[in-house]
Structures are given as structure tokens and as C-alpha cells.
Scaffold this motif. Structure first.
Motif, mmCIF file in Angstrom:
data_model
loop_
_atom_site.group_PDB
_atom_site.id
_atom_site.type_symbol
_atom_site.label_atom_id
_atom_site.label_comp_id
_atom_site.label_asym_id
_atom_site.label_seq_id
_atom_site.Cartn_x
_atom_site.Cartn_y
_atom_site.Cartn_z
ATOM 1 N N LEU A 293 38.228 30.769 56.268
ATOM 2 C CA LEU A 293 38.054 31.905 55.666
ATOM 3 C C LEU A 293 37.424 31.938 54.207
ATOM 4 O O LEU A 293 36.734 32.644 53.616
ATOM 5 N N LEU A 294 37.904 30.812 53.298
ATOM 6 C CA LEU A 294 37.545 30.418 52.013
ATOM 7 C C LEU A 294 36.080 30.055 52.193
ATOM 8 O O LEU A 294 35.053 30.313 51.142
ATOM 9 N N ILE A 295 35.560 29.356 53.263
ATOM 10 C CA ILE A 295 34.146 29.014 53.284
ATOM 11 C C ILE A 295 33.453 30.363 53.536
ATOM 12 O O ILE A 295 32.471 30.404 53.024
ATOM 13 N N VAL A 296 33.965 31.118 54.452
ATOM 14 C CA VAL A 296 33.267 32.406 54.514
ATOM 15 C C VAL A 296 33.229 33.142 53.287
ATOM 16 O O VAL A 296 32.204 33.900 52.759
ATOM 17 N N ALA A 297 34.088 33.222 52.376
ATOM 18 C CA ALA A 297 34.223 34.045 51.233
ATOM 19 C C ALA A 297 33.009 33.408 50.306
ATOM 20 O O ALA A 297 32.294 34.001 49.347
ATOM 21 N N ARG A 298 32.904 32.050 50.299
ATOM 22 C CA ARG A 298 31.989 31.245 49.434
ATOM 23 C C ARG A 298 30.429 31.665 49.897
ATOM 24 O O ARG A 298 29.646 32.221 48.909
ATOM 25 N N PHE A 299 30.250 31.565 51.255
ATOM 26 C CA PHE A 299 28.884 32.302 51.491
ATOM 27 C C PHE A 299 28.430 33.789 51.438
ATOM 28 O O PHE A 299 27.602 34.192 51.058
ATOM 29 N N ALA A 300 29.835 34.492 51.512
ATOM 30 C CA ALA A 300 29.669 36.063 51.369
ATOM 31 C C ALA A 300 29.384 36.394 49.840
ATOM 32 O O ALA A 300 28.489 37.294 49.733
ATOM 33 N N ASN A 301 29.896 35.578 48.879
ATOM 34 C CA ASN A 301 29.626 35.603 47.561
ATOM 35 C C ASN A 301 28.221 35.675 47.174
ATOM 36 O O ASN A 301 27.808 36.226 46.070
ATOM 37 N N MET A 302 27.372 34.811 47.856
ATOM 38 C CA MET A 302 25.860 34.666 47.507
ATOM 39 C C MET A 302 25.014 35.285 48.513
ATOM 40 O O MET A 302 23.856 35.110 48.136
ATOM 41 N N SER A 303 25.411 36.048 49.495
ATOM 42 C CA SER A 303 24.733 36.329 50.404
ATOM 43 C C SER A 303 23.574 37.578 50.041
ATOM 44 O O SER A 303 22.654 37.735 50.247
ATOM 45 N N PHE A 304 24.085 38.601 49.123
ATOM 46 C CA PHE A 304 23.611 39.847 48.545
ATOM 47 C C PHE A 304 22.239 38.939 47.815
ATOM 48 O O PHE A 304 21.137 39.438 47.659
ATOM 49 N N ILE A 305 22.810 37.988 46.810
ATOM 50 C CA ILE A 305 21.526 37.366 45.959
ATOM 51 C C ILE A 305 20.725 36.873 46.567
ATOM 52 O O ILE A 305 19.356 36.882 46.390
ATOM 53 N N ALA A 306 21.004 36.077 47.886
ATOM 54 C CA ALA A 306 20.008 35.336 48.577
ATOM 55 C C ALA A 306 19.147 36.456 49.227
ATOM 56 O O ALA A 306 17.836 35.952 49.329
ATOM 57 N N PHE A 307 19.752 37.291 49.856
ATOM 58 C CA PHE A 307 18.875 38.232 50.949
ATOM 59 C C PHE A 307 18.211 39.564 50.219
ATOM 60 O O PHE A 307 17.408 40.266 50.763
ATOM 61 N N SER A 308 18.682 39.760 49.103
ATOM 62 C CA SER A 308 18.056 41.200 48.419
ATOM 63 C C SER A 308 16.618 41.160 48.026
ATOM 64 O O SER A 308 15.860 42.017 48.175
ATOM 65 N N PRO A 309 16.048 39.996 47.701
ATOM 66 C CA PRO A 309 14.512 39.761 47.448
ATOM 67 C C PRO A 309 13.999 40.072 48.819
ATOM 68 O O PRO A 309 12.754 40.573 48.779
ATOM 69 N N ILE A 310 14.332 39.509 49.595
ATOM 70 C CA ILE A 310 13.892 39.736 50.940
ATOM 71 C C ILE A 310 13.820 41.177 51.312
ATOM 72 O O ILE A 310 12.643 41.811 51.883
ATOM 73 N N VAL A 311 14.690 41.836 51.170
ATOM 74 C CA VAL A 311 14.628 43.471 51.469
ATOM 75 C C VAL A 311 13.871 44.111 50.452
ATOM 76 O O VAL A 311 13.439 45.188 50.928
#
Length: 335
Positions: A293-311
Motif C-alpha cells: 500500500l505504501l508503493i500504491v501511495a507512491r504511485f498515486a501521489n504522481m498519477s495526476f501530474i503524469a496523466f493530466s497533460p494527456i487529458v
């Protein structure tokens, strides 16, 4: 700088898994490249415009800049740390970096809300915008004031983060001191509040001011935009329209913008919620799934920054044209 020390258990887990490590690097690079592209393409079009500057594009550039700064100062540093280059800062440098992390992340949240608030205000306008051909070139002064307030007020709020921090030791544990800032000591920097109560007060106020309030406002303004578009679509089919109804002259474009902003809000809330749930499970449960779950938190923390330019690229004409041109160029090179 203090001597190099061993990385945390989560860093070791990510580094030891080729899949996690490759995915983590891809997300970080995607966030850096994507937001840089938004800044370059949209910013270049703003500089080339001879008439009135599009306020929506200025807001997009501001949001992309805040995303990029968070990605460079936080996510990229974590990625380099997971590569094995673990550097621990001195106490004075920890004061500086902890303050910068809180400042940038807080400003990033409010910059994201700024987009949905501006779109809602645009749709609710009851008169066409006043555009003077010979007036001053540039964004409206109210927009500049809004940006200044977002960045300056969040800098003031981050002052305790500049003060109450220090460099920790090897036994510093992972903890959620600030919801939107960090889930583990980075570069050896940890929180050092005078008492548990003052630390809890700062963490609670951070969650309310920089998490709960902007997320609620995002939902309210985006729902208001969708209802305004729906009401205006109905009013076009009636003969008698109210004179004080909102002026929406480009319904298809505004609907597309509303869908893009709604997608960004959902992506942001999902990223935030996943991070909070995962880290709080670690803090209060410590079950068998803690490390995952800590690994999931690490990825979740950056998912918006990574995918918002695509949106954004889906709903922005110039971004779509640029990406299409780049893809066609790459295909022609490899063909």
C-alpha cells in the motif's frame, strides 16, 4: 551534506522489482515531459497572439508550471533516490527543502482548482466579455491577482514547514505528517514540531485547507458548470429566453472543456484519495499489505501530474495538433 545512508524499505522494494521500477520511471518522465510540453506549446501560442490573451490558456500554463515544479523537486528526487543515489541533507537544507515541498504542493492543489473555478465563472457571465482592441495586451488584472494570492498565501502557510523540520537518522519511520507533502523521509528530512499537538494541528489544517476545501470547491464549481450548460442547452429550444441568462456562445467547445475539467477533477480526487487511504492504512493498521500500500501511495501521489497533460491534450486544439505532428514525424522517421 550528511553521508550517504541506506534507502528505505519501500525504495528497496521498488528498486528490486523491474516492473515497479520501470513503471515509476515512466510516470516521472511522463509528468516532466508532458507538463513541459503544455508549457511550451500553450505558452508559445500566448506569446504569439496579437489580440487579447486567452485567460484559460494562462491558467493551463500556471497549472502545468506548478505540476512540473512538484515533479522536478519531489518526484524526480524520489526517482533518483530509488536509483541508489541517496543523499541526506544537513539541517539547514532540510528547513529549506521541507518548506519548498509544502509550498509547491499546496500551490499545485489551488492552481488545479483555479481551472474549474474560472470555467464556472465564464459560463455564469451574464454579459459578453469586453474586449478593447487598443487596450493593454496580457491577461486580465484579476487573473494576475489570483495567481499572486495563490502563490503568496501558500508561501506564508508553508513558513512552519521551513521552521519545524530537521535531518533524521537511519531509524526515521515512514509517517503521514502532511497529507499532500510526504509519506516518508526524503533526503533524510523529517518533521520536528515542538509537540505532537502542534504537529497534529498543522497536519490537520493542511488537510482541511489544502485538501478538503479545494476538493469540495472543485466538485461544486464543476457541477455548476455542467448544470449551466444543461440549462442553456434547454433554453435554446424555447422561444422566450431570460435576458439575464448566462451568455454561452460556443456550446460544443464549452461542453468539451467541461468534460476535460471534470476528468481532471476525477483524476485529482482519485490520486489524492488513494494516497490518503494507503498511507493511513500504514499508519493505523500495519497489516500484511502495508508495504504494497505504501508503493500504491507512491504511485498515486504522481498519477495526476503524469496523466493530466494527456487529458489536456484531448481537449486543447493546439496541444492535439502538436502531438499529432510529433507522432507523424516519428512515424516518417521509422518508416
Amino acid at each position: 551534506m550528511a553521508p550517504v545512508r541506506k534507502p528505505s524499505s519501500v525504495s528497496q522494494s521498488i528498486s528490486s522489482s523491474p516492473f515497479y521500477f520501470a513503471l515509476y520511471i515512466i510516470l516521472v518522465l511522463l509528468g516532466n515531459l508532458g507538463n513541459t510540453t503544455v508549457i511550451a506549446v500553450v505558452g508559445e501560442s500566448l506569446l504569439r497572439e496579437t489580440g487579447a490573451v486567452r485567460s484559460s490558456d494562462v491558467i493551463l500554463v500556471n497549472m502545468a508550471i506548478s505540476n512540473l515544479l512538484v515533479s522536478l523537486v519531489r518526484n524526480t528526487v524520489v526517482m533518483v533516490s530509488d536509483l541508489g543515489v541517496e543523499v541526506f541533507l544537513s539541517r539547514d537544507m532540510c528547513h529549506l527543502m521541507m518548506g519548498i515541498w509544502v509550498w509547491l504542493r499546496s500551490a499545485n492543489v489551488w492552481s488545479t482548482f483555479f481551472l474549474s473555478a474560472f470555467h464556472f465563472q465564464t459560463l455564469r457571465r451574464v454579459a459578453p466579455p469586453v474586449i478593447t482592441l487598443h487596450g493593454p495586451r496580457g491577461p486580465p488584472s484579476s487573473l494576475i491577482v489570483g495567481f499572486a494570492l495563490v502563490w503568496s498565501l501558500n508561501l506564508i502557510y508553508a513558513i512552519p514547514a521551513f521552521i519545524f523540520s530537521k535531518n533524521g537518522d537511519e531509524n526515521s519511520t515512514e509517517t503521514l505528517m502532511l497529507v499532500s507533502s510526504t509519506t516518508r523521509p526524503l533526503m533524510g528530512c523529517i518533521w520536528d514540531f515542538p509537540s505532537p499537538y502542534s504537529g497534529l494541528a498543522f497536519a490537520t489544517s493542511s488537510m482541511v485547507i489544502h485538501e478538503s476545501i479545494p476538493i469540495c470547491l472543485m466538485n461544486i464549481t464543476n457541477l455548476g458548470s455542467l448544470l449551466t450548460l444543461y440549462a442553456h442547452g434547454h433554453s435554446r429550444n424555447t422561444a422566450n429566453k431570460s435576458q439575464d441568462a448566462p451568455v454561452v456562445t460556443r456550446i460544443p467547445a464549452e461542453r468539451r472543456a467541461a468534460k476535460v475539467i471534470l476528468t481532471l477533477n476525477i483524476l485529482f480526487i482519485s490520486s489524492w484519495g488513494t494516497n490518503v487511504i494507503s498511507v493511513n492504512y500504514f499508519n493505523y493498521n500495519r497489516g500484511s499489505s502495508t508495504e504494497f500500500l505504501l508503493i500504491v501511495a507512491r504511485f498515486a501521489n504522481m498519477s495526476f501530474i503524469a496523466f493530466s497533460p494527456i487529458v489536456l491534450a484531448v481537449g486543447h486544439r493546439k496541444l492535439r495538433a502538436f502531438i499529432k505532428a510529433v507522432l507523424l514525424r516519428m512515424i516518417s522517421l521509422f518508416a
